[in-house]
Design a protein around this motif. Sequence first.
Motif, mmCIF file in Angstrom:
data_model
loop_
_atom_site.group_PDB
_atom_site.id
_atom_site.type_symbol
_atom_site.label_atom_id
_atom_site.label_comp_id
_atom_site.label_asym_id
_atom_site.label_seq_id
_atom_site.Cartn_x
_atom_site.Cartn_y
_atom_site.Cartn_z
ATOM 1 N N PRO A 22 -42.240 -34.075 -63.261
ATOM 2 C CA PRO A 22 -43.004 -33.881 -62.015
ATOM 3 C C PRO A 22 -42.100 -33.422 -60.873
ATOM 4 O O PRO A 22 -42.468 -32.527 -60.099
ATOM 5 C CB PRO A 22 -43.576 -35.281 -61.729
ATOM 6 C CG PRO A 22 -43.580 -35.974 -63.047
ATOM 7 C CD PRO A 22 -42.401 -35.428 -63.799
ATOM 8 N N GLY A 23 -40.916 -34.011 -60.781
ATOM 9 C CA GLY A 23 -39.989 -33.642 -59.709
ATOM 10 C C GLY A 23 -39.594 -32.178 -59.808
ATOM 11 O O GLY A 23 -39.529 -31.468 -58.796
ATOM 12 N N SER A 53 -49.155 -30.258 -56.809
ATOM 13 C CA SER A 53 -48.543 -30.109 -58.131
ATOM 14 C C SER A 53 -47.948 -31.429 -58.628
ATOM 15 O O SER A 53 -48.126 -31.808 -59.779
ATOM 16 C CB SER A 53 -47.465 -29.024 -58.101
ATOM 17 O OG SER A 53 -46.430 -29.394 -57.205
ATOM 18 N N ILE A 54 -47.270 -32.154 -57.766
ATOM 19 C CA ILE A 54 -46.639 -33.393 -58.221
ATOM 20 C C ILE A 54 -47.701 -34.451 -58.532
ATOM 21 O O ILE A 54 -47.551 -35.240 -59.469
ATOM 22 C CB ILE A 54 -45.593 -33.919 -57.205
ATOM 23 C CG1 ILE A 54 -44.801 -35.059 -57.856
ATOM 24 C CG2 ILE A 54 -46.225 -34.361 -55.902
ATOM 25 C CD1 ILE A 54 -43.608 -35.529 -57.066
ATOM 26 N N MET A 57 -49.048 -33.620 -61.867
ATOM 27 C CA MET A 57 -48.083 -33.961 -62.914
ATOM 28 C C MET A 57 -48.062 -35.465 -63.209
ATOM 29 O O MET A 57 -47.868 -35.880 -64.349
ATOM 30 C CB MET A 57 -46.674 -33.486 -62.522
ATOM 31 C CG MET A 57 -46.446 -31.998 -62.705
ATOM 32 S SD MET A 57 -46.893 -31.413 -64.366
ATOM 33 C CE MET A 57 -45.617 -32.178 -65.344
ATOM 34 N N VAL A 58 -48.273 -36.273 -62.169
ATOM 35 C CA VAL A 58 -48.316 -37.718 -62.408
ATOM 36 C C VAL A 58 -49.561 -38.080 -63.223
ATOM 37 O O VAL A 58 -49.509 -38.918 -64.124
ATOM 38 C CB VAL A 58 -48.255 -38.497 -61.076
ATOM 39 C CG1 VAL A 58 -48.622 -39.969 -61.277
ATOM 40 C CG2 VAL A 58 -46.857 -38.388 -60.476
ATOM 41 N N GLY A 59 -50.672 -37.400 -62.938
ATOM 42 C CA GLY A 59 -51.875 -37.603 -63.749
ATOM 43 C C GLY A 59 -51.627 -37.207 -65.195
ATOM 44 O O GLY A 59 -52.017 -37.909 -66.132
ATOM 45 N N VAL A 94 -42.650 -45.911 -60.344
ATOM 46 C CA VAL A 94 -42.520 -44.463 -60.172
ATOM 47 C C VAL A 94 -43.335 -44.011 -58.960
ATOM 48 O O VAL A 94 -42.865 -43.210 -58.147
ATOM 49 C CB VAL A 94 -42.982 -43.719 -61.450
ATOM 50 C CG1 VAL A 94 -43.145 -42.229 -61.184
ATOM 51 C CG2 VAL A 94 -41.991 -43.955 -62.574
ATOM 52 N N SER A 95 -44.550 -44.555 -58.813
ATOM 53 C CA SER A 95 -45.401 -44.154 -57.690
ATOM 54 C C SER A 95 -44.769 -44.545 -56.362
ATOM 55 O O SER A 95 -44.807 -43.782 -55.391
ATOM 56 C CB SER A 95 -46.785 -44.811 -57.818
ATOM 57 O OG SER A 95 -47.391 -44.411 -59.030
#
Lengths: 228, 119, 299
Positions: A22-23, A53-54, A57-59, A94-95
């Motif tokens: 994600p990063g 976008s990030i 990506m987490v989803g 992470v969140s």
Amino acid sequence: MNRTASVVRMHWRNRVFWMGLPGMIMGITFVVNLIIGYFIGQDEPYYTGALCSIFIMVGVTGVMIAAQTFPFAIGFSIRRLDFFLGTAAFAVLVSVAFAAALDILTYVEQQSNGWGVRMHYFHLPWLSDGWAISRFWVFLVGFLHLFFVGFVYASVYRRFGRLGVLSLSAVLFVAGSFGTFLLTYYDQWGALLDFFKPLTSVELFSWAAIPIPLYAAISYGLLRKSVA
Amino acid sequence: MDDSRPIFVQIAEKIENDIIDGTLPEETQVPSTNQFAAFYQINPATAAKGVNVLVDDGILYKKRGIGMFIKEGARAVLIEKRKEQFYEQYVLSMVREAKKLGITQDQLADMIRRGENKE
Amino acid sequence: MSVVVETKGLRKAYKDTVAVDNVSLKIAENKIYGLLGRNGAGKTTLMHLMTAQQLPTSGELKVFGENPYENERVLKRTCFIKESQKYPDTFRVKDVLETAADFFPGWDREYAYSLADEFRLPLRRGMKKLSRGMLASVGIIVGIASRAPLTIFDEPYLGLDAVARSLFYDRLMEDYTEHPRTIVLSTHLIDEISKLLEHVILIEGGKLLLDEDADALRGRAIRVSGPAFKVNEFAEGRKTVHRQTLGGLVSAVVIGDGDGGDRERAQRLGLSSETVTLQQLVVHMTNASNANPERKAEI
């Protein structure tokens, strides 16, 4: 409890997958937008929507992480409960890390006159209104909400396979269509918009936080009966 | 090790053979169960069973904390036992076969002498 | 002697097949078991049930005296190495070993790395880039170094050459001798491991066919050959698991008492006889049960 911690450490060893991807995606979209921002000149502020976008990506991580680690952990004698708790705990970590990072980057963006090109990548109207702490809350809820929605999908797949995922998608699609139909039929779109319009981002995201424990509970209920 | 006969029997026979031909003299220590297991790549429990057969037969005895030793007089006992087996395994079937072929006792004795000279 | 695994009438049915059918057995502490049977006989399903990775349809299952499902006390004493084990895409060999160190309370880190060295595993290589043999080696190392009181290997050597397989058997026996534990080896390479086994469990078509001390099985069956009427006389009242004819000659594999009396009796009847290896016995019994699915083999 200490085996839940073992699961957290397993995810930490997999941090490239959790945070690196994600990063990296966010980094790429940021750089691309920065270049665009440089070329279009600095007369007008330049708003991008690429921050999503990030979040996406987490989803996606929520969808993929079970396939990546559930059969591995269960195969190595981990309880489903410990897998679930460890994974949920790591998702929260992470969140929090991502939300804090976005908070800091928002601050830097404000202080640097939009990275020198008046670009608004992190600091967005409505979303970024309010204090740093409220932005943190908005980001955090956004990440958690998307992660757990993805995780529910993954859990349906683990428990019921491809057919389960297709059925769930079909049900949601039908429900969505029906809802749209009702709103149109009773001419309630305006009322719905009126409900959302006055909400601040903090208010809206606080509402969005409510179903997160529900998603988590559904995921656990499904994983409990899943096989490796 | 032959996989068509119980392995513990084969282990016991190996030790017996070593005692009979003097490789393992009386009052010396025999290898441990684990050494047998590792050497022949067999299950240690099976090796232990083979050793225990010889303990039950009075061929080996246990020195506490040290290991298994060969009893004094074990060789003579084993040779006696083997002679009995020799009679059952070889002599009886030889006699049976001889009868089938019509070989008389004298002829048989003659053959044995001839065989001995050849050795 | 304490019991580590106990099943009563255990059954696992899928939509159109029964993978494990009414299996009742006991697995005793600190013995090495061979779980034998053809591919698809139900071995893998049985092991998945014992480790709570799949759930039984009906019947009773106790591991360390308890239901293993979601049971931490049981699961942390259990290690199941299977060919189909999945690994996260980003993991390197080292990550797998370190995670296993975290998951298995009895893990010996130093020993695990010395095994990795012996099996020539590149620690920094990604799991996705390993050859099949290397992947098998990772499983073997986890299985041995975890020192779990119940360690189960499901065809762990696939892709390994003879040298590496022999290394596996050596290290397994060495470590077992120093740290006794219950080991279940599922395999169809019976000849290779038969000497390591203390007990044999044979399943076919989901059913338990044989549950016997390995040494008691060696030499229990003999192959006799000679004229048909004499072979029939010899086999009278005994179970014949295999029979071949060549003109008037018959060769039959007959289950006997295993005390040597059978060979003598065969000799007296003028039949030639030879003992049968464990592998041959298992093959014949499996075939006999297929020819005669109703009858459970009784020895």
